[in-house]
Design a protein around this motif. Structure first.
Motif, PDB file in Angstrom:
ATOM      1  N   ILE A  39       0.849  -1.191   0.000  1.00  0.00           N
ATOM      2  CA  ILE A  39       0.000   0.000   0.000  1.00  0.00           C
ATOM      3  C   ILE A  39       0.884   1.240   0.000  1.00  0.00           C
ATOM      4  O   ILE A  39       1.833   1.343   0.788  1.00  0.00           O
ATOM      5  N   TRP A  40       0.543   2.160  -0.882  1.00  0.00           N
ATOM      6  CA  TRP A  40       1.277   3.418  -0.948  1.00  0.00           C
ATOM      7  C   TRP A  40       0.818   4.300   0.214  1.00  0.00           C
ATOM      8  O   TRP A  40      -0.289   4.794   0.237  1.00  0.00           O
ATOM      9  N   SER A  41       1.718   4.503   1.198  1.00  0.00           N
ATOM     10  CA  SER A  41       1.331   5.253   2.390  1.00  0.00           C
ATOM     11  C   SER A  41       2.567   5.738   3.123  1.00  0.00           C
ATOM     12  O   SER A  41       3.637   5.119   3.044  1.00  0.00           O
ATOM     13  N   ASP A  42       2.409   6.837   3.844  1.00  0.00           N
ATOM     14  CA  ASP A  42       3.439   7.268   4.771  1.00  0.00           C
ATOM     15  C   ASP A  42       3.473   6.328   5.970  1.00  0.00           C
ATOM     16  O   ASP A  42       2.579   5.509   6.168  1.00  0.00           O
ATOM     17  N   LEU A  43       4.510   6.489   6.792  1.00  0.00           N
ATOM     18  CA  LEU A  43       4.598   5.718   8.026  1.00  0.00           C
ATOM     19  C   LEU A  43       3.552   6.172   9.034  1.00  0.00           C
ATOM     20  O   LEU A  43       3.198   7.354   9.098  1.00  0.00           O
ATOM     21  N   ALA A  44       3.098   5.222   9.847  1.00  0.00           N
ATOM     22  CA  ALA A  44       2.315   5.607  11.013  1.00  0.00           C
ATOM     23  C   ALA A  44       3.211   6.412  11.944  1.00  0.00           C
ATOM     24  O   ALA A  44       4.372   6.042  12.164  1.00  0.00           O
ATOM     25  N   PRO A  45       2.735   7.527  12.502  1.00  0.00           N
ATOM     26  CA  PRO A  45       3.577   8.332  13.404  1.00  0.00           C
ATOM     27  C   PRO A  45       4.164   7.515  14.547  1.00  0.00           C
ATOM     28  O   PRO A  45       5.312   7.746  14.954  1.00  0.00           O
ATOM     29  N   THR A  46       3.401   6.572  15.066  1.00  0.00           N
ATOM     30  CA  THR A  46       3.899   5.762  16.177  1.00  0.00           C
ATOM     31  C   THR A  46       5.034   4.842  15.736  1.00  0.00           C
ATOM     32  O   THR A  46       5.958   4.563  16.519  1.00  0.00           O
ATOM     33  N   ILE A  47       4.991   4.358  14.514  1.00  0.00           N
ATOM     34  CA  ILE A  47       6.091   3.540  13.987  1.00  0.00           C
ATOM     35  C   ILE A  47       7.346   4.395  13.843  1.00  0.00           C
ATOM     36  O   ILE A  47       8.448   4.002  14.256  1.00  0.00           O
ATOM     37  N   ARG A  48       7.185   5.559  13.253  1.00  0.00           N
ATOM     38  CA  ARG A  48       8.337   6.466  13.084  1.00  0.00           C
ATOM     39  C   ARG A  48       8.948   6.829  14.428  1.00  0.00           C
ATOM     40  O   ARG A  48      10.170   6.761  14.622  1.00  0.00           O
ATOM     41  N   ASP A  49       8.104   7.198  15.389  1.00  0.00           N
ATOM     42  CA  ASP A  49       8.615   7.620  16.697  1.00  0.00           C
ATOM     43  C   ASP A  49       9.312   6.469  17.414  1.00  0.00           C
ATOM     44  O   ASP A  49      10.357   6.662  18.052  1.00  0.00           O
ATOM     45  N   GLY A  50       8.742   5.276  17.316  1.00  0.00           N
ATOM     46  CA  GLY A  50       9.362   4.131  17.970  1.00  0.00           C
ATOM     47  C   GLY A  50      10.710   3.787  17.367  1.00  0.00           C
ATOM     48  O   GLY A  50      11.654   3.429  18.092  1.00  0.00           O
TER      49      GLY A  50
END
Length: 411
Positions: A39-50
Motif C-alpha cells: 500500500i502506498w502510504s506514509d509511516l504511522a507516526p507511532t512507527i516512526r517515533d518508535g
C-alpha cells in the motif's frame, strides 16, 4: 551444478512482474505499476517515533531469536483480543515478515512426501515453500465457487499423506473472503483427518461491503491445537520493507520454530521490532482507520472504472487490495500460431500497448487470471485501470472479428 530442489520452482511470479515493470520504466516508458502487493502510504507516526527512539537509544544488539519478549507479550495480547482466546508469549514468534513465518512452518511441520492442500489460485510462495520442505502441493480449483474452496472438493483430495491445508483469507490474489461455514467445515476436517491448518490472515484488516474476516480458531476453538496463525504488519501498517511478521501456534511448534530460525536469520531487525512494539503500546487505531478508508475509496473508484469491461466479469474484491480478473471469456477461444493464449499474453499486451503492469494468473496457478493492485497512489489508479479497460475491450473486438473470419486471433 545447482541443488536438485532448485528445479522444482523459480523466482516469485509477483517479483518477476515487478521486475518487468521496473525494466520498462528504466527503458523510458511511463508505467502505471499495478503489480505490487503493498500500500502506498506514509509511516504511522507511532512507527516512526518508535524507530527513532530505538536508534537514539543505540539499540543495535541481538534480541531473542524469535523477538523481544515485550513484543511477544504485546502480540499475545493482540491475538487474544482478536480470537477471543488467551494466548501467551511462548505461543508467539516474531519473524522477518510473514514469508519467513510460513517458511518456518513448512520446515517444522512438513516431512518429505507429505501433501499440503492449497486452494488455487494461490499466492505463489505457498507451493514453493512446501516443495522446499520436500512436500507436495495439492491444488483444488476454486474459480467456480467465487474463489472459496468447497468442503467436498477438499475432502476429495485428502489422502493418508495429507499433512496440512493452507487457508488464506482474505485471499491473495483473488480477494475472496472465506465465510464462517466454510471455515467451520475446514476446522472439522482438520480434526477428523488429523490435519494442520496454516491460517494466513495478513489481509485480515481489509474487508468490504459487509464481508467479515473470521478466524478459524474463534469459530472452532477445539482446532487451536492444530492451527498456526500467520500474520504481519506489512499490509496492516503498510510496512512491507520493514519485514516484521509473526506466527501464533502451540508452544511445542514455537520451540521448533525458534530452533530453525536460530540457524537461518536469527532475530528480526531490532529497530523494526521496537517500532512495532511502540505502535502496539501507543497506537490509537487512527492510522489503521485512515489506511482502510484509503483502500475503500480506491476500491470503489477502481470498480467504477472496471464496470466498463465487456466479457470480463467484475472482480470479487471482497477483501485485501487486489482486483482479480477472470479473463477466460477473452482467452479460451483465442489462438496464436496454433497455441492457446493465456493471461501472460494479455499482461504483455498491457505493458507494451498501455504502459500498465499487472501480474498474470499463471504465477498463481491460474492461466486465465489477472491481478491488479489498488494499493497504488490514487492519482495513478483510475488512469491505469482505464487503460486496462481499453486494451481488454479492444482485445474483445478483435477476437470477435477474428473468430468470424477464421476462428483465431492475432492481436
Amino acid at each position: 551444478m545447482l541443488a536438485r530442489r532448485m528445479s522444482l520452482f523459480g523466482s516469485s511470479g509477483t517479483a518477476a512482474a515487478r521486475a518487468a515493470a521496473n525494466a520498462a520504466a528504466d527503458a523510458g516508458m511511463e508505467i502505471v505499476d499495478l503489480t505490487a502487493g503493498e500500500i502506498w502510504s506514509d509511516l504511522a507516526p507511532t512507527i516512526r517515533d518508535g524507530a527513532i527512539e530505538a536508534i537514539q537509544q543505540g539499540l543495535n544488539r541481538y534480541t531473542d531469536t524469535i523477538g523481544l519478549m515485550e513484543l511477544r507479550e504485546a502480540l499475545a495480547r493482540k491475538v487474544s483480543v482478536e480470537t477471543g482466546q488467551l494466548w501467551r508469549a511462548d505461543e508467539l514468534a516474531v519473524t522477518n515478515g510473514a514469508k519467513q513465518a510460513l517458511f518456518n512452518v513448512a520446515m517444522t511441520l512438513i516431512n518429505p512426501g507429505d501433501q499440503v492442500i492449497i486452494p488455487a489460485p494461490y499466492w505463489t510462495t505457498f507451493p514453493a515453500q512446501v516443495q522446499i520442505a520436500g512436500g507436495s502441493p495439492v491444488h483444488i480449483d476454486t474459480r467456480r465457487n467465487g474463489y472459496v474452496p468447497r468442503i467436498d472438493d477438499i475432502q476429495r483430495v485428502i489422502t493418508p499423506m495429507t499433512r496440512a491445508i493452507v487457508v488464506n483469507t482474505p485471499a491473495n490474489p483473488s480477494g475472496a473472503v472465506y465465510d464462517a461455514e466454510t471455515l467451520s467445515g475446514i476446522a472439522q476436517l482438520a480434526m477428523d483427518r488429523d490435519l494442520w491448518i496454516i491460517f494466513d490472515e495478513c489481509y485480515g484488516p481489509f474487508t468490504y461491503d459487509g464481508h467479515r474476516h473470521h478466524r478459524v480458531v474463534s469459530l472452532a476453538p477445539e482446532v487451536r491445537a492444530r492451527t498456526v496463525i500467520v500474520n504481519a504488519f506489512s499490509k496492516s501498517l503498510a510496512l512491507t520493507g520493514w519485514r516484521i511478521g509473526y506466527l501464533a501456534a502451540p508452544k511445542e511448534l514455537i520451540t521448533a520454530v525458534k530452533a530453525i530460525q536460530s540457524h537461518t536469520t536469527s532475530n528480526p531487525n531490532v529497530v523494526a521490532q521496537h517500532a512495532v512494539l511502540h505502535h502496539l503500546r501507543e497506537g490509537d487505531g487512527a492510522f489503521e482507520a485512515r489506511l482502510k478508508g484509503q483502500l475503500t475509496a480506491a476500491r470503489q473508484a477502481g470498480l467504477t472504472a472496471l464496470s466498463e469491461l465487456r466479457r470480463v466479469p467484475m472482480p470479487v474484491a471482497q477483501g485485501g487490495f487486489y482486483f482479480y480478473l477472470d479473463l477466460s471469456g477473452l482467452l479460451r477461444p483465442t489462438l496464436a500460431n496454433g497455441h492457446a493464449r493465456t493471461a501472460d499474453d494479455i499482461v504483455a499486451a498491457l505493458l507494451a500497448q498501455a504502459g500498465v503492469a499487472g501480474v498474470s494468473g499463471t504465477a498463481f496457478g491460474d492461466p486465465m487470471g489477472l491481478r491488479l493492485s489498488y494499493g497504488i497512489p490514487p492519482e495513478q489508479l483510475e488512469p491505469g485501470l482505464e487503460r486496462v479497460v481499453s486494451v481488454l475491450n479492444a482485445w474483445n473486438r478483435r477476437n470477435r472479428r477474428s473468430n468470424q473470419k477464421r476462428g483465431a486471433i492475432d492481436p
